[in-house]
Design a protein around this motif. Structure first.
Motif, short mmCIF file in Angstrom:
data_model
loop_
_atom_site.label_atom_id
_atom_site.label_comp_id
_atom_site.label_asym_id
_atom_site.label_seq_id
_atom_site.Cartn_x
_atom_site.Cartn_y
_atom_site.Cartn_z
N ASP A 1 24.39 31.01 2.24
CA ASP A 1 24.07 29.98 3.22
C ASP A 1 22.71 29.36 2.89
OD1 ASP A 1 22.60 29.26 5.91
OD2 ASP A 1 24.75 29.08 6.30
N GLN A 2 22.68 28.03 2.71
CA GLN A 2 21.47 27.37 2.25
C GLN A 2 20.31 27.51 3.23
OE1 GLN A 2 21.09 25.90 -0.87
NE2 GLN A 2 23.03 27.00 -1.12
N ALA A 3 20.59 27.48 4.53
CA ALA A 3 19.54 27.66 5.52
C ALA A 3 18.94 29.06 5.43
CB ALA A 3 20.07 27.41 6.93
N MET A 4 19.81 30.06 5.26
CA MET A 4 19.32 31.43 5.16
C MET A 4 18.58 31.68 3.85
SD MET A 4 19.87 32.91 7.95
CE MET A 4 19.39 34.52 7.34
N ILE A 5 19.05 31.05 2.78
CA ILE A 5 18.34 31.17 1.50
C ILE A 5 16.93 30.62 1.65
CG2 ILE A 5 18.25 30.27 -0.87
CD1 ILE A 5 21.32 30.43 -0.90
N TRP A 6 16.80 29.49 2.35
CA TRP A 6 15.47 28.90 2.57
C TRP A 6 14.59 29.85 3.39
CZ3 TRP A 6 13.19 27.65 7.29
CH2 TRP A 6 11.96 26.99 7.18
N ARG B 1 14.81 33.10 3.82
CA ARG B 1 14.44 34.28 3.04
C ARG B 1 13.35 33.95 2.03
NH1 ARG B 1 20.26 35.03 2.92
NH2 ARG B 1 20.33 34.54 0.70
N GLY B 2 13.43 32.76 1.44
CA GLY B 2 12.40 32.34 0.50
C GLY B 2 11.05 32.22 1.16
N VAL B 3 11.02 31.70 2.38
CA VAL B 3 9.76 31.58 3.12
C VAL B 3 9.20 32.98 3.40
CG1 VAL B 3 8.68 30.85 5.27
CG2 VAL B 3 10.36 29.38 4.16
N ALA B 4 10.06 33.91 3.82
CA ALA B 4 9.61 35.27 4.12
C ALA B 4 9.04 35.95 2.88
CB ALA B 4 10.77 36.09 4.69
N VAL B 5 9.69 35.75 1.75
CA VAL B 5 9.19 36.33 0.49
C VAL B 5 7.84 35.73 0.14
CG1 VAL B 5 9.58 36.49 -1.99
CG2 VAL B 5 11.46 36.93 -0.40
N SER B 6 7.73 34.41 0.28
CA SER B 6 6.50 33.71 -0.09
C SER B 6 5.31 34.17 0.75
CB SER B 6 6.69 32.20 0.07
OG SER B 6 5.51 31.51 -0.22
N ILE B 7 5.48 34.26 2.06
CA ILE B 7 4.34 34.65 2.91
C ILE B 7 4.00 36.12 2.72
CG2 ILE B 7 4.78 32.82 4.60
CD1 ILE B 7 5.49 36.25 5.80
N SER B 8 4.98 36.93 2.37
CA SER B 8 4.71 38.35 2.15
C SER B 8 3.89 38.58 0.89
CB SER B 8 6.03 39.14 2.05
OG SER B 8 6.75 39.06 3.27
N GLN B 9 4.06 37.72 -0.08
CA GLN B 9 3.30 37.84 -1.32
C GLN B 9 1.87 37.38 -1.15
OE1 GLN B 9 5.74 35.55 -4.00
NE2 GLN B 9 7.09 37.27 -4.46
#
Length: 305
Positions: free
Chosen positions: A288-293, A295-303
């Motif tokens: 799902d494109q919305a969920m992929i986005w 999850r990407g935001v969550a990964v980015s802020i966690s890094q």
């Protein structure tokens, strides 16, 4: 009244019908569809038999629709447009999307992850809504049934139909009041195990029946701490240690987000293994494109945190 002959309709016949209606020519329709002229003629003849109507008749150099075909043309185009929209790859534009994400979040998540996640989502997707729901015993079941879209887990992921992505490794640290008898030692990171066990502790009372990593490590050493206060969340624990001799052991990211001038953070005097902190979602939303986005935001802020 024209009726369709028995047999399963072929969507490709509608495509050919539409192309001939637009071009008025079998030859031009074949070019438009990148098919051979005989293939288009064969499809047209099949559709004529199916509809029991000539559909198109020649008028000079052009094929003109019959009365029945003329009535069909706009409806066929609507059908093809709808099918095209259904089969088209889903897209998600955060700047214009008005999506609602339902996220299961623990006390740890609300303190350590959500503030940065909310800021990032508000910046990148101003019309998106985050529905944050407290985690409980039914969180994983609700993730499987689709009641929530995403959650986080500070343990080994369960696997199966639930997919995961590690965000970071978390470790435990110590926290005590600046007026605590161990304040000087804590400020020097010189708290010994005997010091640590000489004072009462405050801890979060999770419903997980497993022993906490800290107590499991102490048990392996033949030691035990004295628990004087249990509370339902980390924020209550931090508030409880102010002006007392209590010691709090907590994840390092919670400590970083709750530190105040009247508190002192110190390294625990025992080796407690760090642990993974991961995103968790159901396989149904994997592409799902919305969920992929999200999850990407969550990964980015966690890094970054």
């Amino acid at each position: 009244m024209h009726q369709m002959n028995a047999g399963r309709p072929d969507l490709n016949l509608l495509v050919v019908f539409d192309a001939i209606g637009r071009t008025g020519s079998v030859t031009l329709a074949a070019e438009r569809l990148s098919l051979s002229q005989p293939a288009v003629s064969h499809a047209l003849n099949r559709f004529r038999d199916l509809m029991d109507d000539p559909l198109f008749v020649r008028n000079g150099n052009r094929l003109e629709p019959t009365r029945h075909a003329a009535q069909m043309i706009p409806e066929v185009r609507r059908i093809l447009e709808h099918v095209g929209s259904v089969l088209a790859p889903s897209t998600f534009d955060p700047l214009t999307a008005s999506h609602t994400f339902r996220i299961g979040a623990s006390d740890y998540t609300m303190i350590s992850v959500l503030p940065a996640l909310v800021r990032a989502v508000r910046t990148q997707a101003p019309n998106v809504r985050l529905d944050i729901q407290s985690m409980g015993e039914t969180t994983l079941a609700r993730l499987k049934t689709g009641d929530i879209d995403l959650t986080f887990i500070g343990a080994d992921p369960p696997g199966g139909t639930l997919k995961s992505q590690e965000l970071f490794r978390e470790r435990f640290t110590g926290l005590l009041c600046a007026r605590h008898p161990l304040a000087v030692r804590a400020g020097q990171n010189a708290v010994t195990l005997d010091d640590y066990l000489a004072f009462p502790h405050v801890m979060v009372s999770f419903r997980d029946p497993r022993q906490s990593p800290i107590d499991a490590r102490l048990a392996a050493l033949g030691r035990k701490r004295s628990i004087a206060v249990t509370t339902p969340n980390f924020a209550s624990n931090v508030a409880s240690i102010t002006g007392t001799d209590l010691i709090m052991s907590l994840p390092s990211r919670v400590a970083a987000n709750t530190m105040r001038e009247d508190l002192i953070q110190f390294d625990l005097p025992l080796d407690v293994p760090d642990y993974p902190y991961s995103l968790l979602w159901h396989t149904r939303s994997d592409q799902d494109q919305a969920m992929i986005w999200l999850r990407g935001v969550a990964v980015s802020i966690s890094q970054r945190t």
